[in-house]
Write a protein that holds these residues in place. Structure first.
Motif, PDB file in Angstrom:
ATOM      1  N   TYR A 100       0.982  11.558   7.394  1.00 12.25           N
ATOM      2  CA  TYR A 100       2.117  10.985   6.661  1.00 12.25           C
ATOM      3  C   TYR A 100       3.377  10.997   7.525  1.00 12.25           C
ATOM      4  CZ  TYR A 100       5.638  10.345   3.030  1.00 12.25           C
ATOM      5  OH  TYR A 100       6.696   9.879   2.303  1.00 12.25           O
ATOM      6  N   ALA A 101       3.596  12.096   8.230  1.00 16.70           N
ATOM      7  CA  ALA A 101       4.780  12.199   9.080  1.00 16.70           C
ATOM      8  C   ALA A 101       4.713  11.189  10.224  1.00 16.70           C
ATOM      9  CB  ALA A 101       4.913  13.612   9.628  1.00 16.70           C
ATOM     10  N   GLU A 102       3.551  11.019  10.817  1.00 14.80           N
ATOM     11  CA  GLU A 102       3.399  10.057  11.905  1.00 14.80           C
ATOM     12  C   GLU A 102       3.609   8.632  11.401  1.00 14.80           C
ATOM     13  OE1 GLU A 102       2.798  10.232  15.231  1.00 14.80           O
ATOM     14  OE2 GLU A 102       3.140  12.394  15.086  1.00 14.80           O
ATOM     15  N   ALA A 103       3.103   8.333  10.223  1.00 13.28           N
ATOM     16  CA  ALA A 103       3.226   6.983   9.677  1.00 13.28           C
ATOM     17  C   ALA A 103       4.669   6.655   9.300  1.00 13.28           C
ATOM     18  CB  ALA A 103       2.327   6.826   8.459  1.00 13.28           C
ATOM     19  N   ASN A 104       5.438   7.655   8.914  1.00 16.49           N
ATOM     20  CA  ASN A 104       6.799   7.404   8.442  1.00 16.49           C
ATOM     21  C   ASN A 104       7.870   7.756   9.470  1.00 16.49           C
ATOM     22  OD1 ASN A 104       5.953   6.473   5.953  1.00 16.49           O
ATOM     23  ND2 ASN A 104       5.850   8.525   5.101  1.00 16.49           N
ATOM     24  N   LYS A 105       7.486   7.837  10.728  1.00 12.86           N
ATOM     25  CA  LYS A 105       8.486   8.082  11.760  1.00 12.86           C
ATOM     26  C   LYS A 105       9.430   6.900  11.818  1.00 12.86           C
ATOM     27  CE  LYS A 105       6.842  11.167  15.296  1.00 12.86           C
ATOM     28  NZ  LYS A 105       6.362  11.272  16.684  1.00 12.86           N
ATOM     29  N   SER A 106      10.707   7.224  11.971  1.00  9.84           N
ATOM     30  CA  SER A 106      11.669   6.130  12.040  1.00  9.84           C
ATOM     31  C   SER A 106      11.595   5.501  13.422  1.00  9.84           C
ATOM     32  CB  SER A 106      13.078   6.655  11.777  1.00  9.84           C
ATOM     33  OG  SER A 106      13.416   7.603  12.757  1.00  9.84           O
ATOM     34  N   ILE A 107      11.535   4.200  13.437  1.00 12.41           N
ATOM     35  CA  ILE A 107      11.461   3.450  14.681  1.00 12.41           C
ATOM     36  C   ILE A 107      12.864   2.959  14.998  1.00 12.41           C
ATOM     37  CG2 ILE A 107      10.485   1.427  15.809  1.00 12.41           C
ATOM     38  CD1 ILE A 107       8.130   1.644  13.857  1.00 12.41           C
ATOM     39  N   LYS A 108      13.306   3.216  16.223  1.00 11.99           N
ATOM     40  CA  LYS A 108      14.642   2.803  16.613  1.00 11.99           C
ATOM     41  C   LYS A 108      14.664   1.286  16.762  1.00 11.99           C
ATOM     42  CE  LYS A 108      15.754   7.018  19.071  1.00 11.99           C
ATOM     43  NZ  LYS A 108      16.110   7.618  20.369  1.00 11.99           N
ATOM     44  N   PRO A 109      15.604   0.637  16.071  1.00 10.03           N
ATOM     45  CA  PRO A 109      15.679  -0.818  16.206  1.00 10.03           C
ATOM     46  C   PRO A 109      16.259  -1.188  17.568  1.00 10.03           C
ATOM     47  CG  PRO A 109      17.424  -0.029  14.792  1.00 10.03           C
ATOM     48  CD  PRO A 109      16.550   1.146  15.103  1.00 10.03           C
ATOM     49  N   LYS A 110      15.742  -2.260  18.125  1.00 11.75           N
ATOM     50  CA  LYS A 110      16.244  -2.724  19.416  1.00 11.75           C
ATOM     51  C   LYS A 110      17.538  -3.480  19.192  1.00 11.75           C
ATOM     52  CE  LYS A 110      11.693  -3.122  21.502  1.00 11.75           C
ATOM     53  NZ  LYS A 110      10.733  -4.013  22.144  1.00 11.75           N
ATOM     54  N   SER A 111      18.511  -3.216  20.046  1.00  7.60           N
ATOM     55  CA  SER A 111      19.790  -3.903  19.899  1.00  7.60           C
ATOM     56  C   SER A 111      19.690  -5.280  20.534  1.00  7.60           C
ATOM     57  CB  SER A 111      20.905  -3.091  20.548  1.00  7.60           C
ATOM     58  OG  SER A 111      20.646  -2.955  21.921  1.00  7.60           O
ATOM     59  N   ASN A 112      20.370  -6.215  19.938  1.00  4.94           N
ATOM     60  CA  ASN A 112      20.355  -7.585  20.416  1.00  4.94           C
ATOM     61  C   ASN A 112      21.694  -7.901  21.075  1.00  4.94           C
ATOM     62  OD1 ASN A 112      17.801  -8.021  19.423  1.00  4.94           O
ATOM     63  ND2 ASN A 112      18.544  -8.681  17.413  1.00  4.94           N
ATOM     64  N   VAL A 113      22.031  -7.168  22.091  1.00  4.35           N
ATOM     65  CA  VAL A 113      23.281  -7.395  22.795  1.00  4.35           C
ATOM     66  C   VAL A 113      23.044  -8.467  23.836  1.00  4.35           C
ATOM     67  CG1 VAL A 113      25.049  -6.332  24.232  1.00  4.35           C
ATOM     68  CG2 VAL A 113      23.943  -5.013  22.429  1.00  4.35           C
ATOM     69  N   LEU A 114      23.901  -9.488  23.819  1.00  4.81           N
ATOM     70  CA  LEU A 114      23.755 -10.571  24.771  1.00  4.81           C
ATOM     71  C   LEU A 114      24.343 -10.166  26.109  1.00  4.81           C
ATOM     72  CD1 LEU A 114      24.740 -13.588  22.520  1.00  4.81           C
ATOM     73  CD2 LEU A 114      22.453 -12.846  23.173  1.00  4.81           C
ATOM     74  N   GLY A 115      23.687 -10.500  27.160  1.00  2.00           N
ATOM     75  CA  GLY A 115      24.186 -10.243  28.503  1.00  2.00           C
ATOM     76  C   GLY A 115      24.130  -8.780  28.893  1.00  2.00           C
ATOM     77  N   SER A 116      23.308  -8.027  28.235  1.00  2.00           N
ATOM     78  CA  SER A 116      23.180  -6.615  28.556  1.00  2.00           C
ATOM     79  C   SER A 116      22.405  -6.475  29.852  1.00  2.00           C
ATOM     80  CB  SER A 116      22.463  -5.883  27.416  1.00  2.00           C
ATOM     81  OG  SER A 116      22.215  -4.564  27.797  1.00  2.00           O
ATOM     82  N   MET A 167      -6.569  24.060   3.027  1.00  2.00           N
ATOM     83  CA  MET A 167      -5.324  24.087   3.783  1.00  2.00           C
ATOM     84  C   MET A 167      -5.370  23.091   4.941  1.00  2.00           C
ATOM     85  SD  MET A 167      -3.557  27.237   5.856  1.00  2.00           S
ATOM     86  CE  MET A 167      -4.853  27.237   7.081  1.00  2.00           C
ATOM     87  N   ILE A 168      -6.480  23.042   5.653  1.00  2.00           N
ATOM     88  CA  ILE A 168      -6.617  22.114   6.782  1.00  2.00           C
ATOM     89  C   ILE A 168      -6.485  20.675   6.303  1.00  2.00           C
ATOM     90  CG2 ILE A 168      -8.265  21.181   8.452  1.00  2.00           C
ATOM     91  CD1 ILE A 168      -9.216  24.010   8.942  1.00  2.00           C
ATOM     92  N   SER A 169      -7.126  20.348   5.179  1.00  2.00           N
ATOM     93  CA  SER A 169      -7.064  18.965   4.690  1.00  2.00           C
ATOM     94  C   SER A 169      -5.642  18.584   4.312  1.00  2.00           C
ATOM     95  CB  SER A 169      -8.019  18.773   3.516  1.00  2.00           C
ATOM     96  OG  SER A 169      -7.589  19.531   2.400  1.00  2.00           O
ATOM     97  N   PHE A 170      -4.889  19.488   3.701  1.00  2.00           N
ATOM     98  CA  PHE A 170      -3.505  19.201   3.349  1.00  2.00           C
ATOM     99  C   PHE A 170      -2.643  19.048   4.604  1.00  2.00           C
ATOM    100  CE2 PHE A 170      -4.470  20.912  -0.937  1.00  2.00           C
ATOM    101  CZ  PHE A 170      -4.022  19.823  -1.669  1.00  2.00           C
ATOM    102  N   ASN A 171      -2.886  19.893   5.617  1.00  2.99           N
ATOM    103  CA  ASN A 171      -2.105  19.807   6.851  1.00  2.99           C
ATOM    104  C   ASN A 171      -2.370  18.497   7.585  1.00  2.99           C
ATOM    105  OD1 ASN A 171      -0.847  22.236   6.474  1.00  2.99           O
ATOM    106  ND2 ASN A 171      -2.254  23.387   7.773  1.00  2.99           N
ATOM    107  N   ILE A 172      -3.629  18.058   7.598  1.00  2.00           N
ATOM    108  CA  ILE A 172      -3.973  16.792   8.251  1.00  2.00           C
ATOM    109  C   ILE A 172      -3.272  15.641   7.539  1.00  2.00           C
ATOM    110  CG2 ILE A 172      -5.858  15.161   8.656  1.00  2.00           C
ATOM    111  CD1 ILE A 172      -7.648  17.590   9.235  1.00  2.00           C
ATOM    112  N   ARG A 173      -3.286  15.653   6.230  1.00  2.00           N
ATOM    113  CA  ARG A 173      -2.614  14.598   5.468  1.00  2.00           C
ATOM    114  C   ARG A 173      -1.113  14.604   5.721  1.00  2.00           C
ATOM    115  NH1 ARG A 173      -5.361  14.875  -0.534  1.00  2.00           N
ATOM    116  NH2 ARG A 173      -7.461  14.276   0.106  1.00  2.00           N
TER     117      ARG A 173
END
Length: 119
Positions: A37-53, A27-33
């Protein structure tokens, strides 16, 4: 070779902690995996490229404090709404109780009147 019932039961009871520990490690080995997996696949917020912000860079502690304040106010608002809802329900119940009380009094008076008429 024949074993007595006591030896068989004792042997079974002795192996239960071993089996439990094997399943625990699985159980521990499955939970660690799963966590990796969840940490590796976290969605990263894209930075906006707004000019003059023109945004001010705030320290991380100030941002955390603001978010905590917002969360606290939201919780307080939710509690206030819940209290208002409960108080409204309580008032309705009190009104119904008064109505029922009045009806019971009327019925008791009617019964007394009927008894007096019969006598």
């Amino acid at each position: 070779m024949v074993y007595s019932q006591a030896k068989v039961i004792a042997g079974g009871l002795a192996h239960i902690p071993i089996v439990i520990s094997v399943f625990y490690f699985i159980m521990i080995s499955f939970n660690i995996r799963a966590l990796e997996y969840a940490e590796a696949n976290k969605s990263i917020k894209p930075k906006s490229n707004v000019l003059g912000s023109k945004t001010e860079a705030k320290p991380l502690m100030a941002v955390k404090a603001e978010t905590e304040d917002v969360k606290e106010t939201e919780v307080k608002e939710e509690k206030a709404q819940a209290i208002k809802g409960i108080s409204n329900k309580l008032e309705e119940i009190e009104k119904k109780a008064e109505d029922v009380k009045e009806k019971v009094k009327k019925k008791q008076k009617d019964k007394k009147k009927k008894k007096k008429k019969k006598i």
